[in-house]
Design a protein around this motif. Structure first.
Motif, short mmCIF file in Angstrom:
data_model
loop_
_atom_site.label_atom_id
_atom_site.label_comp_id
_atom_site.label_asym_id
_atom_site.label_seq_id
_atom_site.Cartn_x
_atom_site.Cartn_y
_atom_site.Cartn_z
N LEU A 162 7.36 -4.76 -8.94
CA LEU A 162 7.21 -3.90 -8.05
C LEU A 162 7.71 -3.09 -9.47
O LEU A 162 8.60 -2.50 -9.38
CB LEU A 162 7.22 -3.64 -7.05
CG LEU A 162 6.62 -4.50 -5.46
CD1 LEU A 162 8.21 -3.93 -4.50
CD2 LEU A 162 5.69 -4.63 -6.19
N ALA A 163 6.28 -1.93 -9.57
CA ALA A 163 7.44 -0.59 -11.06
C ALA A 163 6.33 0.35 -10.68
O ALA A 163 4.46 -0.15 -10.52
CB ALA A 163 6.72 -1.49 -12.26
N TYR A 164 5.81 1.23 -9.99
CA TYR A 164 4.67 2.66 -10.02
C TYR A 164 5.40 3.68 -9.59
O TYR A 164 6.58 4.13 -10.19
CB TYR A 164 3.76 2.10 -8.25
CG TYR A 164 5.02 1.99 -7.82
CD1 TYR A 164 5.58 3.32 -6.81
CD2 TYR A 164 5.25 0.83 -6.75
CE1 TYR A 164 6.38 3.42 -5.76
CE2 TYR A 164 5.62 1.07 -5.95
CZ TYR A 164 6.51 2.08 -5.42
OH TYR A 164 7.48 1.66 -3.78
N VAL A 165 4.92 4.67 -10.31
CA VAL A 165 5.06 6.18 -9.57
C VAL A 165 4.12 5.88 -8.76
O VAL A 165 3.20 6.72 -8.85
CB VAL A 165 4.59 6.81 -11.44
CG1 VAL A 165 5.28 6.68 -12.75
CG2 VAL A 165 3.32 7.09 -11.34
N GLU A 166 5.34 7.65 -8.18
CA GLU A 166 4.25 7.97 -6.72
C GLU A 166 4.50 9.88 -6.90
O GLU A 166 5.30 9.85 -7.37
CB GLU A 166 4.87 7.56 -5.40
CG GLU A 166 4.65 8.23 -4.04
CD GLU A 166 5.28 7.51 -3.68
OE1 GLU A 166 4.95 6.26 -3.10
OE2 GLU A 166 5.81 8.02 -2.55
N VAL A 167 3.37 10.24 -6.54
CA VAL A 167 3.12 11.90 -6.10
C VAL A 167 2.59 11.87 -4.72
O VAL A 167 1.94 10.91 -4.02
CB VAL A 167 2.20 12.50 -7.12
CG1 VAL A 167 2.21 12.51 -8.50
CG2 VAL A 167 0.26 11.75 -7.18
N GLN A 168 3.38 12.73 -4.18
CA GLN A 168 3.45 12.89 -2.68
C GLN A 168 3.06 13.72 -1.86
O GLN A 168 3.62 15.37 -2.82
CB GLN A 168 4.43 12.14 -1.94
CG GLN A 168 4.62 12.41 -0.24
CD GLN A 168 5.34 11.69 0.38
OE1 GLN A 168 5.97 11.22 -0.11
NE2 GLN A 168 5.18 11.67 1.95
N LYS A 169 2.01 14.70 -1.84
CA LYS A 169 2.28 15.99 -0.67
C LYS A 169 1.58 15.99 0.68
O LYS A 169 1.00 15.39 0.78
CB LYS A 169 1.19 17.05 -1.43
CG LYS A 169 0.86 18.41 -1.10
CD LYS A 169 0.22 18.94 -2.33
CE LYS A 169 -0.19 20.16 -1.20
NZ LYS A 169 -1.31 21.23 -1.98
N GLY A 170 2.49 16.70 1.87
CA GLY A 170 1.69 16.27 2.62
C GLY A 170 2.50 14.82 3.34
O GLY A 170 3.02 14.01 2.93
N GLN A 171 1.74 14.26 4.20
CA GLN A 171 1.53 12.82 4.58
C GLN A 171 0.00 12.18 3.08
O GLN A 171 0.34 11.22 3.68
CB GLN A 171 0.58 12.85 5.49
CG GLN A 171 1.47 13.67 6.85
CD GLN A 171 0.81 13.08 8.08
OE1 GLN A 171 0.79 12.19 9.03
NE2 GLN A 171 0.12 13.93 9.20
N THR A 172 -0.03 12.57 2.45
CA THR A 172 -0.65 11.93 1.11
C THR A 172 -0.06 11.10 0.33
O THR A 172 1.08 11.93 -0.20
CB THR A 172 -2.00 12.95 0.64
OG1 THR A 172 -2.13 13.67 1.29
CG2 THR A 172 -2.91 12.12 -0.70
N ARG A 173 -0.25 10.24 -0.36
CA ARG A 173 0.74 8.96 -1.28
C ARG A 173 0.41 8.56 -2.09
O ARG A 173 -0.63 8.16 -1.96
CB ARG A 173 2.21 8.54 -0.92
CG ARG A 173 3.50 9.52 -0.33
CD ARG A 173 3.96 8.12 0.58
NE ARG A 173 3.64 7.51 0.93
CZ ARG A 173 3.70 6.00 1.24
NH1 ARG A 173 4.21 4.84 0.47
NH2 ARG A 173 3.75 5.08 2.22
N LEU A 174 0.16 9.05 -3.07
CA LEU A 174 -0.75 8.38 -4.30
C LEU A 174 0.43 7.78 -5.60
O LEU A 174 1.33 8.29 -6.23
CB LEU A 174 -1.45 9.48 -5.05
CG LEU A 174 -2.42 8.32 -6.33
CD1 LEU A 174 -3.02 7.93 -5.42
CD2 LEU A 174 -3.01 10.18 -6.58
N ARG A 175 0.04 6.08 -5.29
CA ARG A 175 1.15 5.08 -6.58
C ARG A 175 -0.16 4.35 -7.70
O ARG A 175 -1.16 4.33 -6.79
CB ARG A 175 1.47 4.05 -5.65
CG ARG A 175 2.56 4.63 -4.71
CD ARG A 175 3.04 3.74 -4.08
NE ARG A 175 4.08 3.57 -2.89
CZ ARG A 175 5.00 3.17 -2.14
NH1 ARG A 175 4.18 1.84 -1.91
NH2 ARG A 175 5.77 3.25 -1.72
N LEU A 176 0.60 4.40 -9.11
CA LEU A 176 0.11 3.67 -10.10
C LEU A 176 0.97 2.91 -10.22
O LEU A 176 1.54 3.45 -10.87
CB LEU A 176 -0.12 4.86 -11.14
CG LEU A 176 -1.25 4.44 -12.58
CD1 LEU A 176 -2.19 3.54 -11.80
CD2 LEU A 176 -1.12 5.70 -13.40
#
Length: 258
Positions: A3-17
């Motif tokens: 497992l290897a990813y970067v993640e950005v989060q705002k409130g209840q939204t998370r986006l992983r790449l």
């Protein structure tokens, strides 16, 4: 690398790449050997793939019952005899794998529960010489986990077609439909000790398997696994007894032997 990813989060939204578990991997059986996936499949499908993953909370952050929507688009991973014979990776051609999952859970005492629903779609562009054809992969899955005190009951069930790349149909690649299911019960005795028992099966359609898989073919697999476990911090030590019963179509000198 698992497992290897970067993640950005705002409130209840998370986006992983990056590379992450796909939405079909909602529940794992309790085990130190991860027996539920792979060659001796017990009805657990899904895997980790590189892609784009979106997690969206749908309930209030203060709500006792949490609702989350998962969406993932990730790289194809289909393979098989045709790909090897023609030097082409069929999984790289066609519509990327797409999965959507809905997770509902309530972790308040005394009963903790989770319900997971997921769907999968992909379309492989198969290449054999000058011939081109499409093969659609589809799957639906439902699972749950219930915990009351020291007792746990959990399981999954799925139906799918052409999803050998997601560990379905006993890891056999072709236009094969089938279903699988597993269930596990466990109880924790105070601090550290627990006992578990699991049953699972994966049962592809026999006619599809015989039509799509040359040579030896797996028609059905069942497992039963009791386990005694002791946990010390992050370390788990267990004694597992693993029994697998696999139905085969075997070939000897071109003749079928079951």
């Amino acid at each position: 690398m698992r497992l290897a990813y970067v993640e950005v989060q705002k409130g209840q939204t998370r986006l992983r790449l990056g590379q992450n578990w796909t939405p079909m991997v909602a529940q794992f059986p309790n085990s130190v050997t991860h027996f539920a996936m792979g060659y001796g499949s017990a009805g657990g499908i899904g895997f980790r793939n590189p892609g784009l993953f979106l997690y969206q909370g749908l309930s209030s952050p203060r709500a006792a019952t949490k609702v989350r929507l998962d969406l993932a688009v990730f790289r194809g991973s289909w393979t098989g005899p045709k790909a090897e014979a023609d030097g082409r990776d069929e999984g790289e051609i066609g519509v990327p794998q797409t999965e959507v999952g809905l997770n509902i859970s309530n972790q308040t005492q005394p009963l903790k529960w989770e319900v997971n629903l997921a769907g999968h779609y992909d379309r492989k562009r198969l290449v054999q010489g000058d011939t081109r054809s499409n093969l659609e992969g589809k799957a639906v899955q439902a699972g749950t986990k219930l915990t009351y005190g020291g007792a746990t009951l959990q399981g999954n069930a799925y139906w799918g077609r052409a999803i050998g790349q997601s560990w379905g149909q006993l890891l056999q690649f072709g236009d094969i439909a089938g279903y699988g299911t597993w269930g596990q019960a466990g109880y924790r005795f105070g601090k550290g000790f627990s006992a578990w028992v699991m049953y699972g099966q994966d049962n592809p359609n026999d006619g599809d398997v015989l039509a799509e898989v040359p040579g030896n073919a797996r028609l059905k697999n069942e497992i039963i696994v009791p386990m005694l476990r002791y946990d010390v911090g992050p370390l788990g030590i267990a004694l597992e007894w693993y029994r697998a019963n696999t139905d085969w179509r075997l070939l000897e000198n071109g003749q079928e032997v079951y």
